[in-house]
Scaffold this active site. Structure first.
Site, PDB file in Angstrom:
ATOM      1  N   LYS A   1       0.844  -1.203   0.000  1.00 56.92           N
ATOM      2  CA  LYS A   1       0.000   0.000   0.000  1.00 56.92           C
ATOM      3  C   LYS A   1       0.876   1.248   0.000  1.00 56.92           C
ATOM      4  O   LYS A   1       0.625   2.192  -0.744  1.00 56.92           O
ATOM      5  CB  LYS A   1      -0.930  -0.017   1.226  1.00 56.92           C
ATOM      6  CG  LYS A   1      -2.022  -1.081   1.097  1.00 56.92           C
ATOM      7  CD  LYS A   1      -2.767  -1.351   2.401  1.00 56.92           C
ATOM      8  CE  LYS A   1      -3.786  -2.478   2.187  1.00 56.92           C
ATOM      9  NZ  LYS A   1      -4.498  -2.852   3.409  1.00 56.92           N
TER      10      LYS A   1
ATOM     11  N   GLN B   1      -4.405  -1.472   9.691  1.00 58.61           N
ATOM     12  CA  GLN B   1      -4.355  -2.806   9.093  1.00 58.61           C
ATOM     13  C   GLN B   1      -4.917  -3.832  10.070  1.00 58.61           C
ATOM     14  O   GLN B   1      -4.497  -3.903  11.217  1.00 58.61           O
ATOM     15  CB  GLN B   1      -2.893  -3.141   8.720  1.00 58.61           C
ATOM     16  CG  GLN B   1      -2.723  -4.451   7.980  1.00 58.61           C
ATOM     17  CD  GLN B   1      -3.338  -4.425   6.583  1.00 58.61           C
ATOM     18  OE1 GLN B   1      -3.231  -3.447   5.863  1.00 58.61           O
ATOM     19  NE2 GLN B   1      -3.998  -5.505   6.204  1.00 58.61           N
TER      20      GLN B   1
ATOM     21  N   ASP C   1     -11.079   3.046   4.459  1.00 59.44           N
ATOM     22  CA  ASP C   1     -11.594   1.680   4.314  1.00 59.44           C
ATOM     23  C   ASP C   1     -13.116   1.648   4.245  1.00 59.44           C
ATOM     24  O   ASP C   1     -13.701   0.625   3.893  1.00 59.44           O
ATOM     25  CB  ASP C   1     -11.139   0.825   5.512  1.00 59.44           C
ATOM     26  CG  ASP C   1      -9.901  -0.005   5.199  1.00 59.44           C
ATOM     27  OD1 ASP C   1      -9.676  -0.311   4.021  1.00 59.44           O
ATOM     28  OD2 ASP C   1      -9.182  -0.348   6.150  1.00 59.44           O
TER      29      ASP C   1
END
Ligand code: NAD
Length: 286
Positions: free
Chosen positions: A51, A95, A118
């Site tokens: 990422k 994460q 997200d």
């Protein structure tokens, strides 16, 4: 033989759209994605590296806060508070999974909704459900972008989603519904799964079970999207038995190289969308 839906190609097209927006606002400052990694889970560390690399390649600032496994929940929440308050930070991603002593829900709900790349914060989940613009979770949003890229029409089609997780199955079903598909959601307790999958024009499989869907489970001419990722005997495979399925389907995503690259590309899209919105710089990526 089915058409192969190439996730890398679609990701490239999404990257170009991100880069175009970043070029447009280049004189005004750089957008930043902050990723928080807790502990040393090897798969998580590799996802986070990917990422950050993609962010920097596209011209975003990509910052990683790597905290030890022993970090306390208040310490992690303190970092999130600082990132929420930092005007230079456009997107915050924690994460998952987190170590068992930290409550994921508390952490997700602490992220400022306007920086929630997200799309997991309940305010964004609710906005999406209500059809109010917010960002969608990256994996289903990437899949929708791929269907669009390949000109696969969704309206009026019967879409079957196998899996109902908060990060993939549920938002996937919701996005397909908003695109006017007739949607069936299957899960662990579904009886006679095959009866449903065989009736799918578009079949999205996110069950986390290697090879769950065989050629016989697929309607001839269907579009098959395989979200699963598994390392089996040193090779990466999905939830769909690819060779069998490819003989029956009209189009299919490979694993690897299908849904995986789309998830990361959509994270970049979400970061830039939220950054442009929060900073009032106008424009959009999609
Ligand atoms: P999860 O474990 O949270 O959810 C799995 C879902 O599948 C559950 O709703 C469960 O009820 C259902 N399920 C399990 N076994 C089933 C069965 N035999 N029949 C029908 N339904 C069944 O998983 P998740 O986080 O949604 O991820 C699913 C898979 O997708 C995993 O392999 C994961 O690694 C992968 N994944 C890939 C990406 C990507 O970017 N490609 C992103 C997220 C997840």
């Amino acid at each position: 033989m089915a058409e192969i839906l190439d996730g890398k190609r679609v990701a490239q097209a999404l990257h170009e759209r991100v880069e175009a927006q970043l070029r447009r606002v280049a004189g005004r400052g750089r957008l930043k994605l902050s990723v928080v990694l807790v502990g040393d889970h090897p798969a998580s560390a590799s996802y986070v590296r990917g990422k950050q690399r993609t962010a920097e390649k596209l011209g975003l600032d990509g910052e990683v806060h790597h905290l030890p496994e022993s970090v306390t929940e208040p310490e992690l929440l303190g970092l999130i508070d600082r990132l929420n308050a930092d005007p230079q930070v456009d997107g915050i991603l924690v994460q998952l999974p987190l170590p068992p002593h930290i409550d994921e829900r508390t952490v997700i709900e602490r992220i400022a909704p306007e920086k929630d790349v997200d799309g997991f914060h309940p305010l964004n989940v609710g906005r999406n459900l209500a059809g109010v613009p917010a960002v969608w979770p990256c994996t289903p949003a990437g899949i929708m972008a791929m269907l669009d890229f390949y000109g696969i029409s969704v309206a009026g089609q019967h879409a079957v989603v196998v899996g109902r997780s908060n990060i993939v199955g549920k938002p996937m079903a919701q996005m397909l519904l908003q695109a006017d598909a007739t949607v069936t959601v299957c899960h662990r307790k579904t009886q006679s799964l095959t009866e449903y999958t065989r009736r799918a024009d578009i079949l999205v499989v996110a069950a986390g079970v290697p090879g769950l869907i065989r050629g016989d489970d697929i309607k001839p001419g269907a579009v098959v999207v395989d979200v699963g990722i598994h390392r089996v005997n040193g090779t990466i495979t999905g939830d769909v038995a690819f060779d069998e399925a490819a003989r029956v389907a009209r189009a299919i995503t490979p694993v690897p190289g299908g849904v995986g690259p789309l998830t990361v590309a959509m994270l970049m899209v979400n970061t830039v969308r939220l950054g442009l919105r929060r900073r009032g710089w106008g424009g959009d990526v999609l």
